[in-house]
Each structure stands twice: as structure tokens, then as C-alpha cells.
Scaffold this motif. Structure first.
Motif, PDB file in Angstrom:
ATOM      1  N   GLN A 126       0.817  -1.212   0.000  1.00 27.97           N
ATOM      2  CA  GLN A 126       0.000   0.000   0.000  1.00 27.97           C
ATOM      3  C   GLN A 126       0.853   1.267   0.000  1.00 27.97           C
ATOM      4  O   GLN A 126       0.588   2.206  -0.759  1.00 27.97           O
ATOM      5  N   SER A 127       1.880   1.293   0.835  1.00 28.40           N
ATOM      6  CA  SER A 127       2.713   2.494   0.905  1.00 28.40           C
ATOM      7  C   SER A 127       3.556   2.661  -0.351  1.00 28.40           C
ATOM      8  O   SER A 127       3.817   3.790  -0.789  1.00 28.40           O
ATOM      9  N   LEU A 128       3.964   1.544  -0.962  1.00 23.43           N
ATOM     10  CA  LEU A 128       4.705   1.630  -2.214  1.00 23.43           C
ATOM     11  C   LEU A 128       3.806   2.214  -3.308  1.00 23.43           C
ATOM     12  O   LEU A 128       4.204   3.126  -4.043  1.00 23.43           O
ATOM     13  N   ALA A 129       2.582   1.711  -3.393  1.00 25.71           N
ATOM     14  CA  ALA A 129       1.663   2.175  -4.422  1.00 25.71           C
ATOM     15  C   ALA A 129       1.313   3.650  -4.259  1.00 25.71           C
ATOM     16  O   ALA A 129       0.955   4.319  -5.242  1.00 25.71           O
ATOM     17  N   ALA A 130       1.388   4.168  -3.031  1.00 21.62           N
ATOM     18  CA  ALA A 130       1.033   5.570  -2.778  1.00 21.62           C
ATOM     19  C   ALA A 130       2.124   6.550  -3.195  1.00 21.62           C
ATOM     20  O   ALA A 130       1.870   7.754  -3.300  1.00 21.62           O
ATOM     21  N   MET A 131       3.335   6.075  -3.438  1.00 20.28           N
ATOM     22  CA  MET A 131       4.456   6.969  -3.720  1.00 20.28           C
ATOM     23  C   MET A 131       4.253   7.843  -4.953  1.00 20.28           C
ATOM     24  O   MET A 131       4.492   9.053  -4.903  1.00 20.28           O
ATOM     25  N   PRO A 132       3.836   7.293  -6.106  1.00 18.53           N
ATOM     26  CA  PRO A 132       3.695   8.162  -7.286  1.00 18.53           C
ATOM     27  C   PRO A 132       2.718   9.311  -7.070  1.00 18.53           C
ATOM     28  O   PRO A 132       2.958  10.428  -7.555  1.00 18.53           O
ATOM     29  N   GLU A 133       1.630   9.064  -6.354  1.00 16.48           N
ATOM     30  CA  GLU A 133       0.676  10.155  -6.110  1.00 16.48           C
ATOM     31  C   GLU A 133       1.279  11.213  -5.193  1.00 16.48           C
ATOM     32  O   GLU A 133       1.035  12.421  -5.368  1.00 16.48           O
ATOM     33  N   LYS A 134       2.095  10.798  -4.223  1.00 15.82           N
ATOM     34  CA  LYS A 134       2.786  11.772  -3.368  1.00 15.82           C
ATOM     35  C   LYS A 134       3.748  12.613  -4.207  1.00 15.82           C
ATOM     36  O   LYS A 134       3.841  13.837  -4.021  1.00 15.82           O
ATOM     37  N   ILE A 135       4.467  11.965  -5.097  1.00 14.99           N
ATOM     38  CA  ILE A 135       5.380  12.691  -5.989  1.00 14.99           C
ATOM     39  C   ILE A 135       4.591  13.681  -6.845  1.00 14.99           C
ATOM     40  O   ILE A 135       4.989  14.845  -7.012  1.00 14.99           O
ATOM     41  N   HIS A 136       3.471  13.221  -7.396  1.00 17.46           N
ATOM     42  CA  HIS A 136       2.616  14.059  -8.233  1.00 17.46           C
ATOM     43  C   HIS A 136       2.156  15.298  -7.457  1.00 17.46           C
ATOM     44  O   HIS A 136       2.206  16.433  -7.966  1.00 17.46           O
ATOM     45  N   ALA A 137       1.729  15.110  -6.214  1.00 20.24           N
ATOM     46  CA  ALA A 137       1.246  16.228  -5.402  1.00 20.24           C
ATOM     47  C   ALA A 137       2.372  17.222  -5.106  1.00 20.24           C
ATOM     48  O   ALA A 137       2.167  18.449  -5.161  1.00 20.24           O
ATOM     49  N   ARG A 138       3.560  16.730  -4.790  1.00 19.67           N
ATOM     50  CA  ARG A 138       4.679  17.630  -4.496  1.00 19.67           C
ATOM     51  C   ARG A 138       5.081  18.426  -5.724  1.00 19.67           C
ATOM     52  O   ARG A 138       5.380  19.625  -5.644  1.00 19.67           O
ATOM     53  N   LEU A 139       5.105  17.769  -6.885  1.00 19.17           N
ATOM     54  CA  LEU A 139       5.464  18.475  -8.114  1.00 19.17           C
ATOM     55  C   LEU A 139       4.422  19.530  -8.463  1.00 19.17           C
ATOM     56  O   LEU A 139       4.762  20.629  -8.918  1.00 19.17           O
ATOM     57  N   ASN A 140       3.169  19.213  -8.248  1.00 19.50           N
ATOM     58  CA  ASN A 140       2.111  20.201  -8.471  1.00 19.50           C
ATOM     59  C   ASN A 140       2.302  21.410  -7.565  1.00 19.50           C
ATOM     60  O   ASN A 140       2.163  22.556  -7.990  1.00 19.50           O
ATOM     61  N   GLN A 141       2.628  21.134  -6.316  1.00 15.82           N
ATOM     62  CA  GLN A 141       2.867  22.218  -5.363  1.00 15.82           C
ATOM     63  C   GLN A 141       4.039  23.081  -5.816  1.00 15.82           C
ATOM     64  O   GLN A 141       3.962  24.319  -5.784  1.00 15.82           O
ATOM     65  N   HIS A 142       5.108  22.436  -6.245  1.00 16.84           N
ATOM     66  CA  HIS A 142       6.306  23.173  -6.646  1.00 16.84           C
ATOM     67  C   HIS A 142       6.081  23.915  -7.962  1.00 16.84           C
ATOM     68  O   HIS A 142       6.700  24.955  -8.203  1.00 16.84           O
ATOM     69  N   ASN A 143       5.205  23.410  -8.798  1.00 19.33           N
ATOM     70  CA  ASN A 143       4.962  24.027 -10.100  1.00 19.33           C
ATOM     71  C   ASN A 143       4.282  25.385  -9.981  1.00 19.33           C
ATOM     72  O   ASN A 143       4.317  26.183 -10.924  1.00 19.33           O
ATOM     73  N   ARG A 144       3.681  25.657  -8.850  1.00 17.43           N
ATOM     74  CA  ARG A 144       3.018  26.954  -8.670  1.00 17.43           C
ATOM     75  C   ARG A 144       4.023  28.094  -8.749  1.00 17.43           C
ATOM     76  O   ARG A 144       3.664  29.216  -9.110  1.00 17.43           O
ATOM     77  N   ALA A 145       5.277  27.788  -8.410  1.00 17.58           N
ATOM     78  CA  ALA A 145       6.312  28.820  -8.493  1.00 17.58           C
ATOM     79  C   ALA A 145       7.078  28.761  -9.810  1.00 17.58           C
ATOM     80  O   ALA A 145       7.499  29.786 -10.332  1.00 17.58           O
ATOM     81  N   ARG A 146       7.212  27.561 -10.381  1.00 17.48           N
ATOM     82  CA  ARG A 146       8.056  27.406 -11.580  1.00 17.48           C
ATOM     83  C   ARG A 146       7.270  27.473 -12.893  1.00 17.48           C
ATOM     84  O   ARG A 146       7.744  28.007 -13.883  1.00 17.48           O
ATOM     85  N   HIS A 147       6.103  26.834 -12.928  1.00 12.29           N
ATOM     86  CA  HIS A 147       5.242  26.789 -14.119  1.00 12.29           C
ATOM     87  C   HIS A 147       5.889  26.067 -15.308  1.00 12.29           C
ATOM     88  O   HIS A 147       5.523  26.313 -16.452  1.00 12.29           O
ATOM     89  N   ASP A 148       6.836  25.166 -15.065  1.00 13.19           N
ATOM     90  CA  ASP A 148       7.480  24.483 -16.188  1.00 13.19           C
ATOM     91  C   ASP A 148       7.595  22.975 -15.962  1.00 13.19           C
ATOM     92  O   ASP A 148       8.413  22.306 -16.593  1.00 13.19           O
ATOM     93  N   LEU A 149       6.779  22.439 -15.073  1.00 10.51           N
ATOM     94  CA  LEU A 149       6.900  21.032 -14.714  1.00 10.51           C
ATOM     95  C   LEU A 149       5.774  20.174 -15.282  1.00 10.51           C
ATOM     96  O   LEU A 149       5.566  19.047 -14.841  1.00 10.51           O
ATOM     97  N   GLY A 150       5.076  20.694 -16.281  1.00 10.02           N
ATOM     98  CA  GLY A 150       3.913  19.983 -16.810  1.00 10.02           C
ATOM     99  C   GLY A 150       4.207  18.577 -17.279  1.00 10.02           C
ATOM    100  O   GLY A 150       3.481  17.627 -16.947  1.00 10.02           O
TER     101      GLY A 150
END
Length: 300
Positions: A126-150
Motif C-alpha cells: 500500500q505504501s509503495l503504491a502511494a508513492m507516485p501520487e505523493k510525488i505528483h502532489a509535491r510536483l504540483n505544489q512546486h509548479n506553482r512557483a516554476r510553471h514548467d513542470l507539466g
């Protein structure tokens, strides 16, 4: 890292050891951790290891490893605050030889046989399967400042879609203590014993991730090479299930793919806690490479 705090930490450790000042010799020092050799007034030497943040529970992992019968350096003194860990360790002296792949595989068997991991973190399906979504959420958060991570966010989303299926089999053997940074530099041969080092991010989980980390991530992933290491692992006494397919993939492809997700998870965590400040482009490049390789390996 606050050098004043490190100096105070060292003073407390030396006091616990009944020693005064020591001459410090850097072995390896990074932004968030360091290893030094201390030359004491009585002519002996010890190793001073210190770390902050996610690295600051290594003393617990070393206790688990030692209680599990693994050869690790003795902790002569330990000082732990919420922010910083310091340890004085036995000075093992110089390494006497290079470590072979076969030796790495055999020692990994011993690591994974440690089942009682106390309060160390664990990684199940379960925790392994959750990793990609955590990565996705962090990148979305960081993209608010960069706008180049699409594009990178899209890769993380694709991995999240297949994660439940691909994580299947995570708890097949070998499943026990994972070193998590299993490289030849973590194995330290001396004239009398071969020691295991650097358990700072150890956890309980799928041992195949250790085998996938052995050859590093600088070169392109090589499932055939990892399959050979898995064969050596089984020959050294490891579970035959190590070679079993999981998540619809051969063992080596599964392990390499999820190991790269694990690395990307760590890099994105550093992004959100500010550890990549001033070097964000390098971090983003590393995340992109690892996620792209993971997507290909896991057929996302």
C-alpha cells in the motif's frame, strides 16, 4: 547545518566518552551530514558521525542491525536532539580491499533476514503504491512557483494510474530489514571483519529494492545485470522467491522501476522541505530522469 550546534554536539559526546578536545579530520562532509575522524589526546581515534532531519535516526537502525546479528560499528557515545544526531563510532581503520557483486549479494541476504525491525519505518504494498501520487502532489505544489513542470507532472500521473497493479507482490520474500542505500561503499572490509555502514534511511520492506540500488542510478537501468545479481543472491542462501515475477513484471524490472520511484520520492521530499534551494534545476533534472526510467520499467 549549523556548525555551532555541531560543535556543541561534539563537546557533549566527548564529555560522555570522558575525553576533552580532539583534533578533527574530515572524511566526508555534506550539507546535512558529515563523517570525521577524531584524534584523541590519548593517541587513539574514533569516528564522529552527525546528521540532521531524515538522517537523524540512524542510531536506532544500527541497534536493530546489531541485534539482528549484523556486523556494524560499535556506538561509543550517542547524542540525539529533535534536530540533530551525533555518534562516536569505533574507528575501523582503512578498508583492505574492493567488494565484489557476489559479496554484496551474500551480505544482502543477511540484512534481509533481520525481521524484528522495532520502530523503523516500513514499506508494504500500500505504501509503495502511494508513492507516485505523493510525488505528483509535491510536483504540483512546486509548479506553482516554476510553471514548467507539466511534462514531469504528467509522468508522475501516469505512474500513479498503474501504481496499484505494479506494486503487487511488494511483500513477497525477501521482505525484512532494507538497508535502502545498498552500494559497495556501504560494505567495509577490514583485516578482521567486513562491516556494514550507513543505515540512516533503513526500513522494513522489499529486499529487491536493495539489490536494485547496488549498481547505482547513474547508468541506465540494466534488468539483465540485476537478474544476475538476484541469481547470486539466491545462490548465497536468499529466498528463491526473489526471482519471482510481481506486479506483472519480471523481478529485476519491478525492482529497478520501484527503486527509481523511491529515489524520486526522496528528491521531491527534499524540494518541499527546502533542501534543494539554490540547486533546484539539478534536483528537477534528477527527478525527471528517475521518473522517466521508472515509467518505462513499470510500463506506465
Amino acid at each position: 547545518m549549523d556548525t555551532i550546534e555541531v560543535d556543541l554536539l561534539l563537546a557533549r559526546l566527548l564529555d560522555a566518552l570522558g575525553q576533552g578536545r580532539a583534533e578533527r579530520e574530515e572524511i566526508r562532509v555534506w550539507a546535512r551530514s558529515g563523517v570525521e575522524r577524531l584524534h584523541l589526546a590519548d593517541g587513539t581515534s574514533v569516528v564522529f558521525k552527525y546528521a540532521e532531519g531524515p538522517f537523524s535516526a540512524e542510531h536506532h537502525a544500527l541497534d536493530v542491525a546489531e541485534q539482528g546479528g549484523l556486523p556494524v560499528p560499535a556506538r561509543l557515545a550517542v547524542d540525539h536532539t529533535p534536530e540533530l544526531l551525533g555518534m562516536l563510532l569505533t574507528d575501523l581503520g582503512p578498508a583492505t580491499r574492493a567488494v565484489t557483486d557476489a559479496e554484496g549479494a551474500a551480505l544482502a541476504v543477511r540484512v534481509h533476514e533481520v525481521i524484528d525491525t522495532k520502530d523503523l519505518p516500513f514499506m508494504d504494498e500500500q505504501s509503495l503504491a502511494a508513492m507516485p501520487e505523493k510525488i505528483h502532489a509535491r510536483l504540483n505544489q512546486h509548479n506553482r512557483a516554476r510553471h514548467d513542470l507539466g511534462a514531469l507532472i504528467g509522468t508522475a500521473a501516469a505512474l500513479a494510474k498503474v501504481a496499484d497493479d505494479r506494486a503487487a507482490g511488494a511483500e513477497l520474500a525477501p521482505y525484512g530489514l532494507c538497508h535502502s542505500e545498498w552500494h559497495s561503499t556501504s560494505v567495509y572490509p577490514t583485516g578482521t571483519e567486513t562491516y556494514l555502514l550507513d543505515f540512516a534511511r533503513a526500513f522494513r520492506g522489499p529486499g529487491l529494492l536493495d539489490l536494485a540500488s547496488w549498481h547505482g542510478t547513474i547508468d541506465a537501468p540494466d534488468p539483465a545485470k540485476l537478474s544476475e545479481l538476484i541469481t547470486s543472491y539466491i545462490a548465497a542462501g536468499g529466498s528463491e522467491a526473489a526471482a519471482a515475477s510481481r506486479g506483472g513484471l519480471i523481478a529485476a524490472r519491478w525492482a529497478l522501476g520501484w527503486h527509481r520511484v523511491w529515489v524520486a520520492d526522496w528528491f521531491t521530499h527534499q524540494l518541499v522541505i527546502g533542501w534543494a534551494e539554490g540547486a533546484e534545476d539539478a534536483w528537477i533534472s534528477a527527478i525527471s530522469r528517475h521518473l522517466t526510467e521508472a515509467a518505462l520499467l513499470l510500463r506506465a
